[in-house]
Design a protein around this motif. Structure first.
Motif, mmCIF file in Angstrom:
data_model
loop_
_atom_site.group_PDB
_atom_site.id
_atom_site.type_symbol
_atom_site.label_atom_id
_atom_site.label_comp_id
_atom_site.label_asym_id
_atom_site.label_seq_id
_atom_site.Cartn_x
_atom_site.Cartn_y
_atom_site.Cartn_z
ATOM 1 N N ILE A 1 8.993 5.100 6.945
ATOM 2 C CA ILE A 1 7.769 4.847 6.177
ATOM 3 C C ILE A 1 7.744 5.620 4.866
ATOM 4 O O ILE A 1 6.915 5.358 4.016
ATOM 5 C CB ILE A 1 6.517 5.207 7.001
ATOM 6 N N ARG A 2 8.648 6.580 4.678
ATOM 7 C CA ARG A 2 8.653 7.371 3.450
ATOM 8 C C ARG A 2 9.428 6.662 2.344
ATOM 9 O O ARG A 2 10.480 6.063 2.605
ATOM 10 C CB ARG A 2 9.292 8.738 3.694
ATOM 11 N N ILE A 3 8.917 6.753 1.133
ATOM 12 C CA ILE A 3 9.638 6.256 -0.030
ATOM 13 C C ILE A 3 9.612 7.337 -1.103
ATOM 14 O O ILE A 3 8.870 8.307 -1.009
ATOM 15 C CB ILE A 3 9.025 4.950 -0.583
ATOM 16 N N THR A 4 10.441 7.155 -2.117
ATOM 17 C CA THR A 4 10.489 8.101 -3.224
ATOM 18 C C THR A 4 10.310 7.346 -4.534
ATOM 19 O O THR A 4 10.504 6.129 -4.602
ATOM 20 C CB THR A 4 11.835 8.849 -3.269
ATOM 21 N N ALA A 5 9.923 8.073 -5.570
ATOM 22 C CA ALA A 5 9.834 7.510 -6.919
ATOM 23 C C ALA A 5 10.335 8.572 -7.881
ATOM 24 O O ALA A 5 10.148 9.768 -7.654
ATOM 25 C CB ALA A 5 8.391 7.120 -7.253
ATOM 26 N N ASN A 6 10.976 8.137 -8.949
ATOM 27 C CA ASN A 6 11.557 9.080 -9.912
ATOM 28 C C ASN A 6 10.570 9.383 -11.040
ATOM 29 O O ASN A 6 10.918 9.309 -12.222
ATOM 30 C CB ASN A 6 12.854 8.493 -10.481
ATOM 31 N N ILE B 1 0.851 -1.187 0.000
ATOM 32 C CA ILE B 1 0.000 0.000 0.000
ATOM 33 C C ILE B 1 0.884 1.233 0.000
ATOM 34 O O ILE B 1 1.763 1.383 0.846
ATOM 35 C CB ILE B 1 -0.937 0.021 1.227
ATOM 36 N N ILE B 2 0.662 2.103 -0.978
ATOM 37 C CA ILE B 2 1.413 3.351 -1.061
ATOM 38 C C ILE B 2 0.430 4.498 -0.899
ATOM 39 O O ILE B 2 -0.461 4.674 -1.724
ATOM 40 C CB ILE B 2 2.158 3.478 -2.399
ATOM 41 N N HIS B 3 0.599 5.266 0.158
ATOM 42 C CA HIS B 3 -0.221 6.459 0.367
ATOM 43 C C HIS B 3 0.455 7.625 -0.347
ATOM 44 O O HIS B 3 1.545 8.040 0.045
ATOM 45 C CB HIS B 3 -0.345 6.785 1.867
ATOM 46 N N VAL B 4 -0.164 8.134 -1.404
ATOM 47 C CA VAL B 4 0.361 9.311 -2.101
ATOM 48 C C VAL B 4 -0.382 10.517 -1.545
ATOM 49 O O VAL B 4 -1.599 10.635 -1.709
ATOM 50 C CB VAL B 4 0.159 9.200 -3.623
ATOM 51 N N VAL B 5 0.346 11.406 -0.893
ATOM 52 C CA VAL B 5 -0.319 12.464 -0.126
ATOM 53 C C VAL B 5 0.512 13.737 -0.173
ATOM 54 O O VAL B 5 1.744 13.684 -0.257
ATOM 55 C CB VAL B 5 -0.528 11.987 1.334
ATOM 56 N N ASN B 6 -0.153 14.882 -0.164
ATOM 57 C CA ASN B 6 0.593 16.139 -0.112
ATOM 58 C C ASN B 6 1.112 16.365 1.299
ATOM 59 O O ASN B 6 0.567 15.839 2.279
ATOM 60 C CB ASN B 6 -0.262 17.313 -0.601
ATOM 61 N N HIS C 1 4.591 5.724 2.476
ATOM 62 C CA HIS C 1 4.061 7.041 2.159
ATOM 63 C C HIS C 1 4.947 7.743 1.131
ATOM 64 O O HIS C 1 6.157 7.860 1.327
ATOM 65 C CB HIS C 1 3.955 7.890 3.434
ATOM 66 N N LEU C 2 4.318 8.184 0.040
ATOM 67 C CA LEU C 2 4.988 8.954 -1.006
ATOM 68 C C LEU C 2 4.455 10.380 -0.878
ATOM 69 O O LEU C 2 3.274 10.635 -1.152
ATOM 70 C CB LEU C 2 4.656 8.360 -2.374
ATOM 71 N N VAL C 3 5.293 11.298 -0.434
ATOM 72 C CA VAL C 3 4.830 12.628 -0.031
ATOM 73 C C VAL C 3 5.188 13.662 -1.097
ATOM 74 O O VAL C 3 6.328 13.724 -1.567
ATOM 75 C CB VAL C 3 5.449 13.028 1.324
ATOM 76 N N CYS C 4 4.191 14.477 -1.473
ATOM 77 C CA CYS C 4 4.401 15.568 -2.433
ATOM 78 C C CYS C 4 4.764 16.845 -1.692
ATOM 79 O O CYS C 4 4.168 17.164 -0.664
ATOM 80 C CB CYS C 4 3.132 15.835 -3.236
ATOM 81 N N GLY C 5 5.706 17.590 -2.254
ATOM 82 C CA GLY C 5 6.048 18.889 -1.711
ATOM 83 C C GLY C 5 4.937 19.891 -1.955
ATOM 84 O O GLY C 5 3.968 19.619 -2.665
ATOM 85 N N PRO C 6 5.066 21.081 -1.399
ATOM 86 C CA PRO C 6 4.000 22.083 -1.523
ATOM 87 C C PRO C 6 3.920 22.685 -2.924
ATOM 88 O O PRO C 6 4.869 22.627 -3.703
ATOM 89 C CB PRO C 6 4.407 23.154 -0.497
ATOM 90 N N VAL C 7 2.768 23.246 -3.241
ATOM 91 C CA VAL C 7 2.561 23.985 -4.491
ATOM 92 C C VAL C 7 2.289 25.436 -4.122
ATOM 93 O O VAL C 7 1.315 25.726 -3.438
ATOM 94 C CB VAL C 7 1.379 23.406 -5.303
ATOM 95 N N LYS C 8 3.167 26.325 -4.556
ATOM 96 C CA LYS C 8 3.029 27.753 -4.261
ATOM 97 C C LYS C 8 2.706 28.509 -5.550
ATOM 98 O O LYS C 8 3.041 28.072 -6.646
ATOM 99 C CB LYS C 8 4.327 28.302 -3.654
ATOM 100 N N GLU D 1 10.559 2.774 -10.225
ATOM 101 C CA GLU D 1 11.295 1.923 -9.297
ATOM 102 C C GLU D 1 11.278 2.547 -7.911
ATOM 103 O O GLU D 1 11.788 3.650 -7.700
ATOM 104 C CB GLU D 1 12.738 1.741 -9.776
ATOM 105 N N LEU D 2 10.672 1.856 -6.982
ATOM 106 C CA LEU D 2 10.614 2.331 -5.606
ATOM 107 C C LEU D 2 11.787 1.739 -4.853
ATOM 108 O O LEU D 2 11.995 0.528 -4.863
ATOM 109 C CB LEU D 2 9.292 1.918 -4.967
#
Length: 414
Positions: free
Chosen positions: A344-349, A151-156, A184-191, A336-337
């Motif tokens: 709990i954090r992961i990244t994806a390219n 399970i990958i939670h994609v969240v801001n 958890h795959l976390v998105c950075g902020p949008v300004k 590729e994760l």
């Protein structure tokens, strides 16, 4: 910010599916999110399962809460927040289980029925999700059973804390191998630069669409208001937004410049520029096909009969070695994760595909502006023309495959 997370989840799902991985998306959209904008952006976003089965699952979760040693039922009264049915001590559970990487401020969670519906949807998705072979995250990434979903939670980033709360609550109520595989795959902020007022996804889409139309008028003259042009402008708008949101690493901040001069049909960093070059290839092959039908050129021979030694331009070999040959690896690396640490954090390219397409468009454009592919209809020139067409046919296929991971259809003309 919600739109960025949804676009990232949609793109990651497409990349994983391209590798033969079974993926199921579970929406967890807030009221801010616009389903109409998702439809216009061609995002394949499912609706929740709903129905009596989900109601039964919520009832089962309530029963599990009643038996949970770290949960206490809340009687509705003056001191109780509206809608709260249980209090759950998350911190003690995290400490007992030795879980690493969670926010240290996780403490007492006030559970509402809405949270249980979200968990029930996750459970339903896990039951229906096809298990891949190989699994979405290789066994080496997680020591648990390989037959379970990851399970990958994609969240801001602004909602990461709430998603961690849901993660831990699910672990408490449904202990098992699948809840242990949550990441958890976390998105950075949008300004937004110099915003005169808050802007939502609807306004953002309409603004970019108007700018794309105006930029197209500047380049091509006044546009006919017919269905074909509407479709072209819509596709260019979707491409511009997807590239604007996805060409930056998901952990980094995105700063949107909403001024009129920030978007164009040929800016070399934009999705519109990629679509423009995709359309140039379509026009090239359409022109060749019409010439074949007129008898100007013979049909393109089978690849086994072509003489590729005629390709002597440096740009031709650059397209082959920098784009055609590495493309499968680019797709693999994009989805590729990395092996999970104890956190709990992961990244994806996922930004890789956008950057690949932009660079490909720049190098193809440079080559195409310099080389005349369809030459005079003299037999001694056909070998070189056919070799070039075969090469550019492969480039076109790469464009189409990469755009498919972004849910973008190739344009045949602009």
């Amino acid at each position: 910010r919600h739109l960025r997370a949804v676009l990232l989840a949609d793109h990651l799902a497409q990349l994983l599916r391209a590798r033969g991985v079974g993926v199921r998306l579970v929406p967890a959209l807030s009221e801010e999110s616009s389903w109409d904008v998702l439809r216009q952006l061609r995002i394949c976003w499912p609706s929740g399962p709903g129905g009596s089965s989900l109601a039964d699952a919520v009832s089962a979760l309530k029963a599990a809460l009643g038996r949970c040693p770290c949960a206490a039922a809340c009687e509705q009264g003056p001191g109780t927040a509206e809608g709260v049915i249980f209090k759950v001590h998350l911190k003690s559970f995290v400490e007992q289980q030795g879980l690493v990487g969670y926010d240290p401020n996780l403490d007492v969670l006030l559970v509402t029925e809405g949270m249980l519906w979200s968990l029930a949807e996750l459970q339903e998705a896990v039951l229906q999700c096809p298990v891949s072979d190989p699994p979405a995250l290789p066994v080496s990434h997680f020591p648990s059973q390989s037959s379970c979903c990851s399970i990958i939670h994609v969240v801001n980033c602004e909602e990461e804390f709430q998603q961690q709360q849901l993660d831990v609550l699910w672990r408490i109520l449904d202990p098992g191998p699948h809840t242990a595989l949550q990441k958890h795959l976390v998105c950075g902020p949008v300004k937004v630069t110099n915003p005169s007022s808050p802007i939502g996804a609807d306004q953002y889409f309409q603004l970019r669409r108007r700018q794309m139309y105006e930029a197209s008028v500047i380049k091509y003259g006044e546009l006919a208001q017919d269905e074909a042009w509407t479709e072209v402008i819509d596709t260019l708008t979707v491409a511009a937004i997807r590239f604007e949101m996805l060409s930056t690493a998901h952990r980094s901040q995105i700063t949107l410049d909403l001024e009129n001069n920030s978007i164009s049909t040929k800016g070399t960093k934009s999705g519109a520029f990629v679509m423009y070059n995709c359309a140039r290839l379509a026009t090239l092959f359409d022109t060749f096909q019409r010439a074949v039908e007129r008898g100007t050129y013979p049909p393109l021979p089978p690849v086994s009969e072509l003489n590729f030694s005629c390709l002597r331009e440096e740009g031709e070999w650059l397209l082959l070695f920098n784009y055609l040959l590495p493309f499968p690896e680019v797709l693999q690396q994009a989805a590729e994760l990395p092996p999970a640490s104890k956190g709990i954090r992961i990244t994806a390219n996922t930004e890789t595909v956008c950057k690949f397409l932009i660079q490909l468009s720049m190098d193809f454009s440079s080559y195409y502006n310099r080389v005349h592919v369809l030459g005079e209809p003299f037999p001694h020139l056909f070998d070189q023309m056919f070799a070039r067409l075969q090469l550019l046919g492969a480039v076109r296929d790469v464009f189409h495959s990469a755009l498919a991971t972004l849910h973008l259809p190739p344009l045949s003309q602009i």
